[in-house]
Design a protein around this motif. Structure first.
Motif, PDB file in Angstrom:
ATOM      1  N   LEU A   1       0.843  -1.210   0.000  1.00 61.17           N
ATOM      2  CA  LEU A   1       0.000   0.000   0.000  1.00 61.17           C
ATOM      3  C   LEU A   1       0.873   1.252   0.000  1.00 61.17           C
ATOM      4  CD1 LEU A   1      -2.544  -1.246   2.703  1.00 61.17           C
ATOM      5  CD2 LEU A   1      -2.921  -1.135   0.236  1.00 61.17           C
ATOM      6  N   ILE A   2       1.959   1.188   0.785  1.00 57.41           N
ATOM      7  CA  ILE A   2       2.880   2.332   0.834  1.00 57.41           C
ATOM      8  C   ILE A   2       3.542   2.498  -0.542  1.00 57.41           C
ATOM      9  CG2 ILE A   2       5.020   3.210   1.878  1.00 57.41           C
ATOM     10  CD1 ILE A   2       4.190   1.644   4.457  1.00 57.41           C
ATOM     11  N   ALA A   3       3.986   1.380  -1.109  1.00 61.31           N
ATOM     12  CA  ALA A   3       4.663   1.441  -2.421  1.00 61.31           C
ATOM     13  C   ALA A   3       3.722   2.011  -3.474  1.00 61.31           C
ATOM     14  CB  ALA A   3       5.141   0.052  -2.829  1.00 61.31           C
ATOM     15  N   ASP A   4       2.492   1.537  -3.446  1.00 63.09           N
ATOM     16  CA  ASP A   4       1.539   1.938  -4.464  1.00 63.09           C
ATOM     17  C   ASP A   4       1.213   3.434  -4.410  1.00 63.09           C
ATOM     18  OD1 ASP A   4       0.073   0.910  -6.596  1.00 63.09           O
ATOM     19  OD2 ASP A   4      -1.785   1.290  -5.467  1.00 63.09           O
ATOM     20  N   SER A   5       1.232   4.002  -3.191  1.00 64.01           N
ATOM     21  CA  SER A   5       0.846   5.417  -3.063  1.00 64.01           C
ATOM     22  C   SER A   5       2.054   6.352  -3.040  1.00 64.01           C
ATOM     23  CB  SER A   5       0.017   5.600  -1.786  1.00 64.01           C
ATOM     24  OG  SER A   5       0.724   5.096  -0.664  1.00 64.01           O
ATOM     25  N   THR A   6       3.272   5.797  -3.180  1.00 63.41           N
ATOM     26  CA  THR A   6       4.465   6.654  -3.190  1.00 63.41           C
ATOM     27  C   THR A   6       4.576   7.413  -4.511  1.00 63.41           C
ATOM     28  OG1 THR A   6       5.725   5.278  -1.649  1.00 63.41           O
ATOM     29  CG2 THR A   6       7.013   6.597  -3.193  1.00 63.41           C
ATOM     30  N   VAL A   7       4.863   8.704  -4.401  1.00 70.21           N
ATOM     31  CA  VAL A   7       5.074   9.526  -5.610  1.00 70.21           C
ATOM     32  C   VAL A   7       6.449   9.200  -6.184  1.00 70.21           C
ATOM     33  CG1 VAL A   7       5.345  11.910  -6.455  1.00 70.21           C
ATOM     34  CG2 VAL A   7       3.612  11.385  -4.712  1.00 70.21           C
ATOM     35  N   ILE A   8       6.516   8.955  -7.482  1.00 65.88           N
ATOM     36  CA  ILE A   8       7.802   8.639  -8.116  1.00 65.88           C
ATOM     37  C   ILE A   8       8.361   9.901  -8.765  1.00 65.88           C
ATOM     38  CG2 ILE A   8       8.973   7.234  -9.869  1.00 65.88           C
ATOM     39  CD1 ILE A   8       7.793   5.351  -7.883  1.00 65.88           C
ATOM     40  N   LEU A   9       9.568  10.262  -8.368  1.00 65.63           N
ATOM     41  CA  LEU A   9      10.221  11.441  -8.952  1.00 65.63           C
ATOM     42  C   LEU A   9      11.314  10.968  -9.923  1.00 65.63           C
ATOM     43  CD1 LEU A   9      10.521  13.572  -5.688  1.00 65.63           C
ATOM     44  CD2 LEU A   9       8.788  13.770  -7.464  1.00 65.63           C
ATOM     45  N   HIS A  10      11.921  11.932 -10.634  1.00 69.83           N
ATOM     46  CA  HIS A  10      12.909  11.485 -11.630  1.00 69.83           C
ATOM     47  C   HIS A  10      14.244  12.220 -11.529  1.00 69.83           C
ATOM     48  CE1 HIS A  10      11.771  15.101 -13.780  1.00 69.83           C
ATOM     49  NE2 HIS A  10      10.525  14.764 -13.548  1.00 69.83           N
ATOM     50  N   GLY A  11      14.503  12.864 -10.389  1.00 67.50           N
ATOM     51  CA  GLY A  11      15.745  13.635 -10.282  1.00 67.50           C
ATOM     52  C   GLY A  11      16.947  12.819  -9.811  1.00 67.50           C
ATOM     53  N   GLY A  12      16.699  11.608  -9.339  1.00 67.16           N
ATOM     54  CA  GLY A  12      17.790  10.803  -8.777  1.00 67.16           C
ATOM     55  C   GLY A  12      18.561  10.061  -9.850  1.00 67.16           C
TER      56      GLY A  12
END
Ligand code: NZQ
Ligand code: ZN
Length: 388
Positions: A360-371
């Motif tokens: 549930l935590i993984a599914d709702s985590t926002v994915i960013l692209h700066g890393g």
């Protein structure tokens, strides 16, 4: 410094043992009604509440109290404060506490006169604020978030199980902040340690991105070294003023947002921690630590040069006879050893997470692209499992 930037920080800082002497002259510039916003009681126990109330009364201020602001402040609490602001025509919100109290004060400032639902407009849709806001000021009692000199506000919507961070334009910064390191002396070591990892994480989120030769990275390395040095002293000797004052100023600088200028930045650890916090209500810095270690071990191969530099410059690890991979891992091992020495929790199961929560935590985590590597949801889940 390859990327263009503009930088303005309107917060006046009063730092040191006599910082509170400036409260009187600062509040003279605002109207009569001040909202005193604070947490669940630490400032009453320490005597800070009485000190602040006395100064407000001496200056003839009408005090409206908002107490009970919880760690990981909820949107419900923001609405309660916004209603009080409207009903009493509050002229200044004075937040006395840690990051949660200051974040909540900023959220109240923008929510009070918002037409429509502020949560949807500002924390979900990231709309600009186009109406009256209420000035905010702070008396800081916990070093970690940097909220005392930035326009960030992280709020939890319990019904939606979302903890969302929003950086407003700098007019939402506290107008002034009082930073007396002695106010942190009463902190439980657990909270001190959580704040220490939080300030380090703000620096590492900016550092582990890009490979340009930017001044900002050198500044980050210097601050990390200072934090590591002072943290070791403060954990053993919490009453050490020099160490506590170094930590307080480092945390303010780490997230104000000077130490992110002209750089791409990562912030994926914070995205994962925010959702961890939404599900477990854990201490922010502890969650960051548990997630950072497996995350950095996983992404280091995509940013090997920087992780090797981190090991050499921040942790003084000798590069002789080591491959770049070994050096990179030695740096992360040093970070883990340091965290454990400070009593920082490094496993999610010790922070209230259950195995069932992880997807549930993984599914709702926002994915960013700066890393160094843009994660997939599957990779987020694997990292959370490794952190468990
Ligand atoms: O509620 P009270 O009684 O005040 O007790 C607090 C609370 O239980 C206690 N405490 C604070 N100062 C104390 C003290 N106890 C004894 N003596 C003192 N001097 O410590 C507990 C934790 O306080 P809290 O304010 O929740 O901690 P922190 O400053 O770490 O703030 C965490 C919140 O800030 C957000 C986090 O997500 C979290 O919600 N963040 C805000 C950021 C920003 N504005 O830029 C950036 C950060 O990355 C972070 O996300
Ligand atoms: Zn943080």
């Amino acid at each position: 410094m390859n990327l263009d930037f503009s930088y303005q920080n309107p917060t006046t800082i009063y730092f040191g043992k006599r910082a509170m002497e400036h409260l009187s002259s600062e509040i003279k510039g605002y109207g009569r009604t001040i909202m005193l916003a604070y947490g669940k009681g630490a400032i009453k126990k320490s005597g800070l509440y009485d000190q602040v109330v006395a100064i407000l009364k001496e200056n003839g201020k009408n005090i409206v109290e908002l107490s009970g602001i919880m760690p990981n402040p909820t949107y419900e609490k923001v609405e309660e404060g916004a209603k009080l602001v409207r009903e009493n025509s509050v002229d200044l919100i004075l937040a006395v506490g840690g990051g949660s109290v200051i974040d909540c004060a900023k959220a109240i400032s923008v929510a009070a006169y918002c037409e429509g639902d502020a949560w949807t407009r500002y924390w979900l849709k990231f709309e600009p604020v186009d109406h009256k806001t209420v000035p905010v000021a702070a008396v800081l009692t916990l070093a970690g978030t940097g909220s005392e000199m930035n326009a960030g506000s992280v709020i939890t919507n319990e019904a939606m199980k979302l903890k969302m961070g929003r950086v407003f334009p700098s007019n939402i910064n506290p107008e002034f902040s009082i930073l007396n390191p002695e106010y942190t002396f009463t902190l439980p070591v657990y909270q001190m340690a959580s704040g220490i990892f939080d300030m380090m994480s703000h620096l590492m989120e900016a550092y582990f991105s890009g490979n340009d030769d930017v001044t900002t990275d050198y500044m980050i390395e210097g601050l990390l070294r200072s934090i590591i040095n002072s943290a070791k002293i403060a954990i053993k000797d919490p009453g050490n003023y020099e160490a506590r004052s170094n930590l307080m100023w480092s945390s303010t600088l780490a997230m104000n947002p000077l130490l992110g200028l002209s750089k791409t930045q990562d912030w994926e650890v914070h995205m994962m921690e925010h959702q961890l916090g939404a599900y477990t209500d854990c201490a922010h810095g502890m969650g960051l630590a548990a997630i950072s270690l497996p995350y950095y071990r996983y992404i280091s191969k995509y940013g090997l040069d920087k992780f090797a530099r981190f090991a050499k410059v921040v942790w003084d690890i000798d590069e002789m006879n080591k491959s770049k991979e070994e050096l990179a891992f030695a740096g992360i091992d040093a970070l883990e050893k340091f965290a454990k020495e400070c009593g920082i929790v490094t496993k999610l199961k010790e922070l209230g997470a259950t195995k069932e929560m992880l997807p549930l935590i993984a599914d709702s985590t926002v994915i960013l692209h700066g890393g160094y590597k843009q994660l997939t949801k599957e990779e987020v889940l694997e990292i959370l499992k490794a952190a468990y």
